[in-house]
Scaffold this active site. Structure first.
Site, PDB file in Angstrom:
ATOM      1  CG  HIS A  46      56.342 -64.178 -57.099  1.00 49.99           C
ATOM      2  ND1 HIS A  46      56.027 -65.111 -58.052  1.00 49.99           N
ATOM      3  CD2 HIS A  46      55.311 -64.126 -56.242  1.00 49.99           C
ATOM      4  CE1 HIS A  46      54.832 -65.622 -57.763  1.00 49.99           C
ATOM      5  NE2 HIS A  46      54.377 -65.029 -56.668  1.00 49.99           N
ATOM      6  CD  GLU A  68      58.101 -65.489 -60.682  1.00 52.76           C
ATOM      7  OE1 GLU A  68      57.611 -66.533 -60.235  1.00 52.76           O
ATOM      8  OE2 GLU A  68      57.428 -64.512 -61.038  1.00 52.76           O
ATOM      9  CG  ASN A 435      86.144 -37.364 -66.688  1.00 49.07           C
ATOM     10  OD1 ASN A 435      87.199 -37.534 -66.103  1.00 49.07           O
ATOM     11  ND2 ASN A 435      86.023 -36.586 -67.754  1.00 49.07           N
TER      12      ASN A 435
END
Lengths: 700, 153
Positions: A46, A68, A435
């Site tokens: 918000h 939202e 990795n």
């Protein structure tokens, strides 16, 4: 113009919000039922929306607005979080991130987010169209799938519902609405089935909500259905009334309605019996919900350590920090070095004038200023958290794309490092983590076969030790097999067969960092991008650090990265050659000593001196740097500094040693970017500039 | 069309040169210079200017003029072009003039030994005074310098 002054603030804060959104989303993913977290996410989104709207970044605001909406449903318990809702929200976060990135680089934060916005809207509407590729599978089933579904429907008596739809229906039932299972049959001679169906839907939607229909509304619209369709419907309206209304639509043959209670709902929507002959085909369709459930459970089980760490943060005192532009700190540092120079002058004057009161005052000032110096230097220290915080998300996505289960455990995120190091260390760490996740941790099946827990563990830890900071990445994966590396190295001609026999494990592991060396048998989209561990190594050594690998085959691998605390301040040995002073970083000095000129041997034009059991080359700083007023060949004894690059040694001849000092690294400026043998400059106590020697350039 | 610019005037050999004032950061008296090895001859080294290390160029050397001993009049003009900071050592600097841009004429082929491409133009201040406007970007152009060096080798 005026907005510009807020722009930096906006960028900083947006990044903060995005970071916290990412973190909280991960947290939520491991405990999807925690509405408290949803609240935090909602508020963050918000705020972000508000800021973006104020700054006029409309695409950004629009996207956050859609997020939202979804989050609002979740926090009001109208929507249960689900795997693909997470995926969509994460995708939205990525989009937001790239928009903010664009703004940072002077763009307008515009991006085509229609696809994401659409899926967010679909979630809000309750149309569960998971990620795009999956959506096409479910939305437009192949004819065979339709029949398969139809048969499944018969078997389980109703349409299958996913968790979310089920919970929506349960929710509304508990709120006193009635849930109906409606089947509508259209007359055989009907010309425009889709239109009739649309009319039915249109009417139903006026008095309630269609949760799910079979076939999907999209298919119905496109006439992709037979003569009947069925749907779950939530309404307050009377059943009979509805029935009459639907029958009122022309060309509708019949309508059946079943009122549902919790039990019949479960029965109706239960997935088809797995043993049914057609079930195999539907498995692919329900793959998302069926795999998501156990994953969520699993995560919940492993969650405690994560949850604990998270629980701490909201309790922590409100932030008592302020943001300072790094450039301002540099200015402060420069001004401060000015002050130090004046201090030296004052001290000299005071010692000449010899007035006790003045001497006292100057001494006091000296103490205060050295305290100040420490503080100024500490201002540049930043917790490694600022780098680490993007990893949980990255590991999650990686694990997902590799179909592995992973826990990332981070410790020591509060360890502080100089800003200059922090800025540089991110990429090498990303490589090492990738990795570990890609090559280290085995696929689930292999783990089970090896008798390990399905969920792999990658530990990322940071800690101080002496004048260094260590960052370690440890996985409990398959480890590194010496033979495999050696085979590959011999094939590539990096080592010979004979050499390979006598090599220590550590030396073998270091081969991983050789350029172009990859032991990956399968090149995935995560590794095999042409950048290997050699890049990691060179980056880390350019920061004055190094990497060590420890591994136990079958048990796991650990990469340990050692880094200097700071790059801007280093310990150095100040030396003099003629009238010139130079600084040599202490990290590359092995020792200092004196040799007699008769010990120097000439060999093919280069000079060698005895050192321990061997001979090492002697380099004349005065000749390399063409120092005008000194030549050690005229002296009987020469002071030498033995320097090191990797395991190679060399001696530098100097005139004499001034002493050890902490020096502040400065660049030589843009006009003189690369001077061989010089890595930068520093300002000495007397205000003079001394060049910093780069020993690496002297040893080939 | 007349546009007035402020110009810092400095002397080199017998000529007067000008640099637009907004390219100049400060003008300093001579400072201790630390020699930087392995660079062009005219790069005299680096100075500490209030905590910032800045390379300094002897402008006489840059223009292939005979170099002078430094004295009380010698100044270092700190200029900044495209975030590159450099100090120019000049014989003296003691004037600021207003100049109408329209009065700057194209440079003649050779002015006082300085190659024409280093020049933006020549402005006539009054009957006696000619002001040579420097093209800083060219003066600081390193690639051209290294090419020159190669030819001379």
């Amino acid at each position: 113009m005026d907005m510009n002054q807020y722009l930096n603030m906006f960028i900083d804060e947006s990044n903060d919000h995005l970071q916290s959104l990412n973190e909280k989303m991960l947290e939520l993913e491991s405990s999807p039922a925690d509405l408290g977290i949803v609240q935090v996410i909602f508020r963050s989104a918000h705020t972000l929306k508000g800021m973006a709207a104020t700054m006029g970044f409309e695409d950004l605001a629009a996207l956050t607005h859609q997020m939202e909406n979804v989050l609002d449903l979740v926090r009001n318990e109208k929507l249960a979080m689900q795997e693909f809702i997470f995926d969509t929200l994460f995708k939205s976060l990525d989009a937001l991130e790239s928009m903010v990135q664009d703004i940072t680089q002077g763009g307008e934060g515009k991006a085509d987010v229609t696809a994401i916005v659409e899926s967010l809207q679909a979630i809000v509407r309750g149309e569960m169209t998971p990620a795009a590729p999956a959506a096409t599978v479910t939305a437009t089933p192949t004819p065979s799938a339709v029949t398969a579904d139809a048969e499944v429907v018969q078997e389980s008596k109703g349409i299958q519902l996913d968790e979310f739809q089920q919970s929506v229906i349960e929710q509304s039932m508990s709120e006193g609405h009635q849930a109906l299972y409606v089947e509508v049959f259209i007359r055989e001679d009907c010309q425009l089935k889709a239109v009739r169906a649309y009319m039915v839907f249109d009417m139903l939607e006026r008095f309630g909500e269609v949760i799910k229909s079979e076939p999907s509304t999209q298919d119905i619209e496109q006439d992709k259905f037979d003569r009947s369709f069925s749907l779950y419907y939530i309404t307050q309206k009377d059943q009979d009334e509805l029935k009459t209304m639907i029958l009122g639509v022309s060309e509708i043959e019949n309508v059946t309605m079943t009122r549902l209670d919790a039990e019949s709902l479960k029965e109706m929507s239960a997935p088809a019996n797995q043993s049914s002959p057609i079930a195999a085909e539907t498995v692919s369709l329900e793959a998302t919900p069926s795999t998501s459930a156990p994953v969520v459970e699993d995560k919940a089980v492993v969650a405690p350590p994560q949850a604990k760490a998270a629980a701490k943060s909201p309790v922590a005192a409100p932030s008592r920090t302020i943001r300072v532009d790094i450039d301002r700190l540099d200015v402060l540092m420069n001004l401060f070095s000015e002050l130090l120079i004046d201090r030296v002058r004052l001290e000299q004057l005071a010692s000449e004038v010899k007035v006790p009161a003045l001497t006292d005052a100057v001494e006091h000032m000296g103490r205060v200023s050295s305290d100040l110096q420490n503080i100024v230097l500490k201002l540049r220290m930043v917790p490694v958290d600022t780098v680490f915080n993007r990893f949980p998300r990255m590991v999650r996505d990686l694990a997902k794309s590799l179909d592995k289960k992973l826990d990332l455990i981070i410790t020591g995120a509060e360890t502080e490092l100089d800003r200059t190091v922090i800025d540089e260390i991110g990429d090498p760490l990303v490589h090492l983590l990738r990795n570990s996740v890609d090559h280290g941790v085995e696929p689930i099946a292999d783990r089970i076969a090896a008798g390990k827990d399905e969920t792999g563990v990658v530990k990322l830890s940071a800690f101080h030790s002496g004048n260094h900071v260590f960052i370690e990445i440890e996985d409990d994966g398959r480890g590194i097999y010496r033979d495999k590396i050696l085979q590959s190295a011999i094939k590539k001609g990096v080592v010979t067969q004979e050499q390979s026999v006598t090599m220590k494990d550590e030396e073998v592991y270091q081969l991983l960092f050789a350029p172009g060396f990859s032991t990956a048998e399968v090149i995935s989209d995560i590794s095999g991008r042409g950048v290997g561990l050699d890049v990691v190594k060179s980056k880390i050594s350019s920061l004055g650090g190094h990497v060590t690998v420890y591994s136990t085959p079958g048990k796991g691998t650990k990469f340990s990265v050692q880094l200097p605390l700071t790059l801007s301040i280093i310990s150095a040995m100040l030396i003099r050659v003629g009238s010139e002073k130079y600084a040599i970083p202490l990290t590359s000095i092995v020792e200092t000593g004196i040799i007699k000129s008769k010990q120097v041997r000439d060999l093919h034009g280069s000079q060698l001196i005895p050192y321990r059991e061997t001979h090492i080359p002697l380099l004349s700083l005065s000749r390399v740097f063409e120092v005008p007023d000194f030549d050690e060949r005229e002296e009987e004894e020469t002071e030498i500094v033995v320097i090191r690059k990797g395991d190679k040694l060399a001696a530098l001849a100097v005139e004499n040693f001034i002493g050890q000092n902490e020096i502040v690294l400065k660049s030589l400026g843009k006009y003189l970017p690369d001077i061989q043998g010089v890595s930068g400059a520093t300002i000495l106590g007397d205000g003079q500039v001394a060049l910093i020697i780069d020993p690496n350039a002297f040893i080939k | 069309m007349a546009e007035d610019i402020k110009v810092i005037v400095f002397k080199l050999a017998k000529e007067e040169y000008g640099i637009e004032v907004d390219k100049v950061q400060t003008i300093e008296r001579m400072l201790p210079i630390t020699r930087v090895p392995k660079t062009f001859d005219f790069v005299k080294g680096v100075i500490n200017l209030r905590g910032v290390v800045i390379p300094v160029i002897d402008l006489r050397g840059r223009f292939n003029l005979p170099e002078n001993e430094y004295n009380d009049q010698t100044r270092i003009i700190i200029v900044e072009v495209d975030t590159t900071q450099v100090g120019f050592i000049v014989d003296s600097a003691n004037d600021v003039v207003d100049l109408d841009r329209g009065r700057i004429e194209k440079p003649p082929e050779v002015v006082g030994g300085v190659k024409a491409r280093y020049l933006d133009g020549v402005a006539k201040l009054d009957e006696e005074r000619l002001l040579i406007m420097l093209n800083l970007a060219e003066v600081l152009n390193r690639s051209e310098v290294s090419q020159l060096e190669n030819i001379e080798d």
